[in-house]
Design an enzyme around this catalytic site. Sequence first.
Site, PDB file in Angstrom:
ATOM      1  N   TRP A 123       0.820  -1.212   0.000  1.00 49.45           N
ATOM      2  CA  TRP A 123       0.000   0.000   0.000  1.00 49.45           C
ATOM      3  C   TRP A 123       0.848   1.254   0.000  1.00 49.45           C
ATOM      4  O   TRP A 123       0.547   2.219  -0.723  1.00 49.45           O
ATOM      5  CB  TRP A 123      -0.991  -0.030   1.158  1.00 49.45           C
ATOM      6  CG  TRP A 123      -1.989  -1.128   0.977  1.00 49.45           C
ATOM      7  CD1 TRP A 123      -2.129  -2.259   1.721  1.00 49.45           C
ATOM      8  CD2 TRP A 123      -2.963  -1.230  -0.078  1.00 49.45           C
ATOM      9  NE1 TRP A 123      -3.124  -3.065   1.204  1.00 49.45           N
ATOM     10  CE2 TRP A 123      -3.655  -2.455   0.103  1.00 49.45           C
ATOM     11  CE3 TRP A 123      -3.318  -0.415  -1.155  1.00 49.45           C
ATOM     12  CZ2 TRP A 123      -4.674  -2.877  -0.748  1.00 49.45           C
ATOM     13  CZ3 TRP A 123      -4.341  -0.839  -2.000  1.00 49.45           C
ATOM     14  CH2 TRP A 123      -5.000  -2.049  -1.792  1.00 49.45           C
ATOM     15  N   ASP A 206      -1.623   6.784   6.527  1.00 54.73           N
ATOM     16  CA  ASP A 206      -2.753   5.950   6.118  1.00 54.73           C
ATOM     17  C   ASP A 206      -2.988   4.930   7.230  1.00 54.73           C
ATOM     18  O   ASP A 206      -2.168   4.048   7.460  1.00 54.73           O
ATOM     19  CB  ASP A 206      -2.427   5.250   4.803  1.00 54.73           C
ATOM     20  CG  ASP A 206      -3.582   4.393   4.279  1.00 54.73           C
ATOM     21  OD1 ASP A 206      -4.480   4.038   5.071  1.00 54.73           O
ATOM     22  OD2 ASP A 206      -3.568   4.051   3.084  1.00 54.73           O
ATOM     23  N   LYS A 230     -12.290  -1.597   6.960  1.00 59.11           N
ATOM     24  CA  LYS A 230     -11.531  -2.540   7.786  1.00 59.11           C
ATOM     25  C   LYS A 230     -12.082  -2.543   9.217  1.00 59.11           C
ATOM     26  O   LYS A 230     -12.567  -3.545   9.715  1.00 59.11           O
ATOM     27  CB  LYS A 230     -10.052  -2.165   7.821  1.00 59.11           C
ATOM     28  CG  LYS A 230      -9.444  -1.842   6.474  1.00 59.11           C
ATOM     29  CD  LYS A 230      -9.243  -3.066   5.613  1.00 59.11           C
ATOM     30  CE  LYS A 230      -8.432  -2.707   4.374  1.00 59.11           C
ATOM     31  NZ  LYS A 230      -8.200  -3.842   3.491  1.00 59.11           N
TER      32      LYS A 230
END
Length: 400
Positions: A123, A206, A230
């Site tokens: 990511w 993030d 999530k």
Amino acid sequence: MSDSVSEPPYDRVWNFSAGPSTLPVTVLEEVQRDLLNYKGHGMSVLEMSHRSKIYGQIISEAEATLRRVLSVPDNYSIIFLQGGGTGEFAATYLNLFASTAVREKQRKLGRQLSCDYLVTGSWSKGGLKEVQRLGGKPNVVLNGVVSAESGDVVYNSLPPVSEWKLGKPEETAFVYYCENETIHGVETPSDLVVDAVDPSVPIICDMSSNMLSRPVDIKRFGAIVAGAQKNMGPAGVTIAIVRKDLLERDDDPEAIRNLPSVLDWLYFERAGSMPHTPPTFSIYVCGLVFKWVEKQGIEALHELREARSSLVYGEIDAHPEFFRGGVDTRYRSAMNIVFNLPTPELEAKFIAEAAEHNMVQLKGHRSLGGIRISLYNAVPLDGAKKFVAFMKQFYTQNHQ
């Protein structure tokens, strides 16, 4: 295998998906109760105008609850967005370079500022690629570690801070990192980063996959971005917590010439996150999850996250020749635990037999394979106990 743990209600499975992920049952029950007729207003939230007074209360309450839960200071805005963490790869760069603070710093330097990127997995690598695509000048502070066996770059640890290549503060617009890499199972302690970075440089983090799993000192960050799917709610909404000075802009139209409105934090902030129709239902469910977190207590959820992951890692460590973890113990994720078995055939068997015991979504990411169990907030301790009991049984029956 002993099935002495409490099973999920309503004939539900143990859902260990990396996202979208399991939600608290009490939240789903409230959604179900109010689905046809929200609080006696004669319609579902799914049908409700975002301009209505009722929905205005829903989104305002969601924001207020999140602010309380995370102790978000008054000089930070909470913004509900769309586009996921991937959208924020671009939004981070474009919004920071539109801000007065960064533009003034760049004018003073006389050339383009760089952006520091800590690449700890897939990511953060995606964030780096996006800023390169947009014409940014990224400085790679670290890029995983070099494997002693293969000589390849791998994402299972971090180099010592003394080896980080942070840019000079006067030449750096921001530092970006992804705190929890869901694919590689690496979680970077926030203090490790914020203690290493000059306080004059805003840190953009993030936190998509570990938000609300532990307390966060918000004031040490310039901005925090997170997809909801999530730990915070269903897919479709992204949350940004942004220090207000980073939203300040001058009147030069060049500042936002390359910034699309759909990625513009200030555009959304000025309109109360609703310059156009937002993902109304997703925000509504997030608001319920925030209330659930507030009721549980963020400290209690932190203790639960450590207890769940410790159970699984304990079994991995007990049989490292069979459950092959590979991630540096200092940086093992409490949210996403990844490991391999001796052969791909055993991994397929493990996944199939786990499903027979009501445990699903355990297949590792397609780029890595293996096994991945995701232990987000809504997974109770019994879920981890059930999984570990299965690990023990599988080891007994299949190790050589």
